[in-house]
Design an enzyme around this catalytic site. Structure first.
Site, PDB file in Angstrom:
ATOM      1  N   GLY A 280      -3.207   0.770  15.297  1.00  0.00           N
ATOM      2  CA  GLY A 280      -4.261  -0.037  15.595  1.00  0.00           C
ATOM      3  C   GLY A 280      -4.199  -1.021  16.708  1.00  0.00           C
ATOM      4  O   GLY A 280      -3.117  -1.599  16.751  1.00  0.00           O
TER       5      GLY A 280
ATOM      6  N   ASN B  15      -1.190  -3.540  15.750  1.00  0.00           N
ATOM      7  CA  ASN B  15      -1.442  -4.029  14.422  1.00  0.00           C
ATOM      8  C   ASN B  15      -0.163  -3.498  13.524  1.00  0.00           C
ATOM      9  O   ASN B  15       0.107  -2.348  13.442  1.00  0.00           O
ATOM     10  CB  ASN B  15      -2.594  -3.540  13.615  1.00  0.00           C
ATOM     11  CG  ASN B  15      -2.583  -3.972  12.411  1.00  0.00           C
ATOM     12  OD1 ASN B  15      -1.950  -4.848  11.672  1.00  0.00           O
ATOM     13  ND2 ASN B  15      -3.494  -2.985  11.368  1.00  0.00           N
TER      14      ASN B  15
ATOM     15  N   LEU C 259       0.813  -1.100   0.117  1.00  0.00           N
ATOM     16  CA  LEU C 259       0.112   0.035   0.011  1.00  0.00           C
ATOM     17  C   LEU C 259       0.856   1.208   0.101  1.00  0.00           C
ATOM     18  O   LEU C 259       1.606   1.497   0.781  1.00  0.00           O
ATOM     19  CB  LEU C 259      -0.925  -0.168   1.360  1.00  0.00           C
ATOM     20  CG  LEU C 259      -1.858  -1.305   1.410  1.00  0.00           C
ATOM     21  CD1 LEU C 259      -2.758  -1.129   2.518  1.00  0.00           C
ATOM     22  CD2 LEU C 259      -2.650  -1.766   0.267  1.00  0.00           C
ATOM     23  N   ALA C 260       0.693   1.978  -1.140  1.00  0.00           N
ATOM     24  CA  ALA C 260       1.474   3.323  -1.154  1.00  0.00           C
ATOM     25  C   ALA C 260       0.736   4.417  -1.758  1.00  0.00           C
ATOM     26  O   ALA C 260       1.318   5.123  -2.620  1.00  0.00           O
ATOM     27  CB  ALA C 260       2.748   2.719  -2.025  1.00  0.00           C
TER      28      ALA C 260
ATOM     29  N   THR D 222      -7.176   2.133   3.737  1.00  0.00           N
ATOM     30  CA  THR D 222      -6.391   0.840   3.376  1.00  0.00           C
ATOM     31  C   THR D 222      -6.994  -0.395   2.813  1.00  0.00           C
ATOM     32  O   THR D 222      -6.735  -1.197   2.111  1.00  0.00           O
ATOM     33  CB  THR D 222      -5.458   0.616   4.591  1.00  0.00           C
ATOM     34  OG1 THR D 222      -6.414   0.377   5.856  1.00  0.00           O
ATOM     35  CG2 THR D 222      -4.699   1.255   5.190  1.00  0.00           C
TER      36      THR D 222
ATOM     37  N   ARG E 291       0.900  13.600   7.597  1.00  0.00           N
ATOM     38  CA  ARG E 291       1.665  13.989   8.574  1.00  0.00           C
ATOM     39  C   ARG E 291       3.202  14.154   8.253  1.00  0.00           C
ATOM     40  O   ARG E 291       4.116  14.747   9.098  1.00  0.00           O
ATOM     41  CB  ARG E 291       1.650  13.034   9.634  1.00  0.00           C
ATOM     42  CG  ARG E 291       0.235  12.757  10.367  1.00  0.00           C
ATOM     43  CD  ARG E 291      -0.062  11.430  11.161  1.00  0.00           C
ATOM     44  NE  ARG E 291      -0.307  10.307  10.140  1.00  0.00           N
ATOM     45  CZ  ARG E 291      -0.839   9.260  10.629  1.00  0.00           C
ATOM     46  NH1 ARG E 291      -0.475   9.021  11.943  1.00  0.00           N
ATOM     47  NH2 ARG E 291      -1.151   8.397   9.731  1.00  0.00           N
TER      48      ARG E 291
ATOM     49  N   ASN F 165       5.149   8.018   9.757  1.00  0.00           N
ATOM     50  CA  ASN F 165       4.076   8.895   9.375  1.00  0.00           C
ATOM     51  C   ASN F 165       4.479  10.404   9.536  1.00  0.00           C
ATOM     52  O   ASN F 165       3.934  11.169   8.811  1.00  0.00           O
ATOM     53  CB  ASN F 165       3.011   8.579  10.541  1.00  0.00           C
ATOM     54  CG  ASN F 165       2.483   7.404  10.326  1.00  0.00           C
ATOM     55  OD1 ASN F 165       2.041   6.834   9.131  1.00  0.00           O
ATOM     56  ND2 ASN F 165       2.347   6.434  11.380  1.00  0.00           N
TER      57      ASN F 165
HETATM   58  C1  UD1 Z   1      -2.153   1.692   9.600  1.00  0.00           C
HETATM   59  C2  UD1 Z   1      -3.342   0.548  10.316  1.00  0.00           C
HETATM   60  C3  UD1 Z   1      -2.753   0.563  11.790  1.00  0.00           C
HETATM   61  C4  UD1 Z   1      -1.763   0.042  11.922  1.00  0.00           C
HETATM   62  C5  UD1 Z   1      -0.529   1.095  10.944  1.00  0.00           C
HETATM   63  C6  UD1 Z   1       0.806   0.219  10.972  1.00  0.00           C
HETATM   64  C7  UD1 Z   1      -5.518   0.805   9.012  1.00  0.00           C
HETATM   65  C8  UD1 Z   1      -6.823   1.542   8.886  1.00  0.00           C
HETATM   66  N1  UD1 Z   1      -4.810   1.143  10.092  1.00  0.00           N
HETATM   67  O1  UD1 Z   1      -2.407   3.028  10.262  1.00  0.00           O
HETATM   68  O2  UD1 Z   1      -3.962  -0.431  12.300  1.00  0.00           O
HETATM   69  O3  UD1 Z   1      -1.334  -0.069  13.369  1.00  0.00           O
HETATM   70  O4  UD1 Z   1      -0.964   1.133   9.760  1.00  0.00           O
HETATM   71  O5  UD1 Z   1       1.576   0.997  10.806  1.00  0.00           O
HETATM   72  O6  UD1 Z   1      -5.159   0.097   8.275  1.00  0.00           O
HETATM   73  N2  UD1 Z   1      -2.882   3.909   1.974  1.00  0.00           N
HETATM   74  C9  UD1 Z   1      -3.081   3.563   0.740  1.00  0.00           C
HETATM   75  N3  UD1 Z   1      -4.536   4.061   0.428  1.00  0.00           N
HETATM   76  C10 UD1 Z   1      -5.366   4.492   1.166  1.00  0.00           C
HETATM   77  C11 UD1 Z   1      -4.666   4.869   2.540  1.00  0.00           C
HETATM   78  C12 UD1 Z   1      -3.691   4.385   2.966  1.00  0.00           C
HETATM   79  O7  UD1 Z   1      -2.458   3.081  -0.014  1.00  0.00           O
HETATM   80  O8  UD1 Z   1      -6.422   4.993   1.020  1.00  0.00           O
HETATM   81  C13 UD1 Z   1      -1.485   3.443   2.328  1.00  0.00           C
HETATM   82  C14 UD1 Z   1      -0.541   4.279   2.868  1.00  0.00           C
HETATM   83  O9  UD1 Z   1       0.060   4.947   1.826  1.00  0.00           O
HETATM   84  C15 UD1 Z   1       0.229   3.900   3.749  1.00  0.00           C
HETATM   85  C16 UD1 Z   1      -0.390   2.556   4.167  1.00  0.00           C
HETATM   86  O10 UD1 Z   1      -1.546   2.365   3.441  1.00  0.00           O
HETATM   87  O11 UD1 Z   1       1.552   3.188   3.184  1.00  0.00           O
HETATM   88  C17 UD1 Z   1      -0.804   2.647   5.730  1.00  0.00           C
HETATM   89  O12 UD1 Z   1      -1.804   3.772   5.771  1.00  0.00           O
HETATM   90  P1  UD1 Z   1      -1.572   4.956   7.013  1.00  0.00           P
HETATM   91  O13 UD1 Z   1      -2.254   6.123   6.598  1.00  0.00           O
HETATM   92  O14 UD1 Z   1      -0.108   5.247   7.135  1.00  0.00           O
HETATM   93  O15 UD1 Z   1      -2.085   4.065   8.220  1.00  0.00           O
HETATM   94  P2  UD1 Z   1      -1.843   4.227   9.746  1.00  0.00           P
HETATM   95  O16 UD1 Z   1      -2.583   5.372  10.145  1.00  0.00           O
HETATM   96  O17 UD1 Z   1      -0.570   4.209  10.160  1.00  0.00           O
HETATM   97 CA    CA Z   2       1.170   4.384   8.775  1.00  0.00          CA
END
Ligand code: UD1
Ligand code: CA
Length: 427
Positions: A142, A172, A8-9, A81, A15, A230
């Protein structure tokens, strides 16, 4: 069983407060966060899907130029995500293996850990496995919520957690292994009724429980590995963690690091036994350093550098994209870029390879054959070759190739005016 990875990127990385660079392309010692994650899966999965969205063109370009086996999948808009993973469903319609999901902002995870994680998933005949760890300060992650019988119940995000849930220290890691054929239908069923109004991937845990699937957590001992980036503060902290880990590896293998607190060495650098790295040295990118070398103090190796055995790269020397063969010294205050240095070469203090032409925006190569000696304060204007054994007098500005065993001098003859100073004082 076939394994595919989904990374996921696509997120904005709000932030990080970055206008120009998407979060996953920020770097730790010359390598992007996403690069670390891709490198850690590429040896044991058959294909990688990178979900891109924010600054998609930049991330796509990075993936396409560096990882030929990886595909990018666009997510617009970015609705969380869970929504991100759902983007890959059409690509995996008939896939019947395991899908390993990772976040592009978690670069400290090790390949070995991911392999153990997948092994755990298999030996437990698990359908959904999530990686967790214990954080003394779990803020922002999480929380893993368990039932009274200790089995997994759900994951609750910080923003959705009540006081009791916030006190939970098991978090998580954002890394999952899924039996794709059993779990893929979840991605059409996730809801966004939470504090952030997003489709959370974390909800597949409670979804799996309702479906009576085998849902497990793999608890990771070394919580450093899942440290997520983050913010810029996280980036600095992760760089420190990565560096400590790298330096430890070199020291265990017989490399002296005089001052680990002021030395930075990238993961993709190899260093031979009995080499000494002096303080305030910064080594980024991919490099190979031989045995019995002395590097620093205050040396900067910028990547694509190959140093053979018994080489000295001294203080305030910068080296980039260069090969330096055995017994060669680059002692002080020099820049060696796009260059090939033979054996037994001596580079005088303050020597510069002028490798860049700002008008044509091109870089050219400097070649020094074996036994070449360059006098102090010389400029080697590339493209240029100094043939074997040739000497360059101090202050040389070398704009054409020099033949073997020649002496090249470009300075004007020394003029001495006897008693000149005294004559000035008398007037
Ligand atoms: C997420 C988890 C959290 C976990 C943490 C670990 C969820 C809802 N939360 O939170 O439980 O403890 O990671 O690091 O999954 N991304 C996408 N598309 C989106 C949103 C995000 O590709 O629509 C990607 C971001 O680029 C990132 C990753 O998903 O690489 C995680 O997203 P981020 O917003 O950093 O989630 P956290 O708040 O860290
Ligand atoms: Ca993150």
């Amino acid at each position: 069983m076939d394994i595919k990875a989904v990374i996921l990127a696509a997120g904005k990385g709000t932030r990080m407060k970055s206008e120009t660079t998407p979060k996953v392309l920020h770097q730790i010692m010359g390598k992007t966060l996403l690069g670390y994650v891709l490198d850690n899966v590429k040896n044991f999965v058959s294909e990688e899907f990178v979900i891109v969205g924010h600054h998609a063109e930049d991330v796509e370009k990075f993936v396409n130029t560096n990882y030929s086996n990886a595909k990018t999948v666009l997510q617009t808009p970015q609705l969380g995500t869970g929504h991100a993973v759902s983007m890959v469903c059409p690509n995996l319609e008939n896939f019947d293996g395991l899908v390993l999901i990772l976040c592009g902002d978690t670069p400290l995870i090790k390949e070995e850990t991911l392999k153990n994680f997948v092994e755990f998933h298999k030996t437990h005949s698990s359908d959904i496995t999530v990686m967790s760890t214990i954080f003394e300060n779990p803020t922002n992650y999480g929380r893993i919520i368990r039932d009274t019988d200790n089995s997994l119940k759900c994951i609750v995000e910080e923003k959705d957690a009540n006081t009791e849930q916030k006190a939970v220290k098991e978090v998580n890691a954002g890394i999952y292994c899924l039996n794709w054929s059993k779990v893929k239908s979840a991605f059409g069923e996730l809801k966004s009724n939470n504090a952030q109004g997003e489709y959370y991937l974390t909800d597949i845990i409670s979804w799996g429980k309702i479906q009576n699937l085998n849902v497990n957590a793999y608890i990771l001992d070394d919580s450093d590995e899942i440290y997520g980036i983050n913010s810029r503060t996280n980036l600095a902290e992760a760089t420190k963690m990565m560096n400590r880990r790298n330096l430890e590896k070199y020291m265990v293998n017989g490399v002296t690091i005089v001052d680990p607190d002021s030395t930075w060495i990238s993961e993709d650098t190899e260093i031979g036994q009995d080499t000494i790295i002096y303080p305030a040295t910064y080594i980024e990118g991919k490099n190979k350093i031989g045995k019995n070398c002395k590097i620093g103090p205050c040396a900067h190796l910028r990547g694509d550098v190959e140093v053979f055995d018994n080489v000295k790269v001294g203080n305030f020397v910068e080296v980039k994209k260069a090969t330096i063969k055995s017994n060669t010294n680059v002692g002080h205050l020099s820049y060696i870029g796009d260059a090939e240095l033979g054996e037994n070469v001596n580079i005088g203090a303050g020597t510069i390879t002028a490798n860049y032409n700002p008008l044509t925006k091109t870089k050219s190569k400097t070649t020094l054959k074996d036994n070449v000696k360059i006098g102090s304060n010389s400029v080697l204007v590339a493209p240029v070759t100094i043939e074997e054994g040739a000497n360059i007098g101090a202050g040389g500005i070398i704009t054409k190739n020099i033949s073997p065993w020649a002496l090249a001098i470009t300075r004007s003859p020394l003029k001495v005016l006897e008693n000149w100073v005294k004559r000035q004082i008398k007037q």
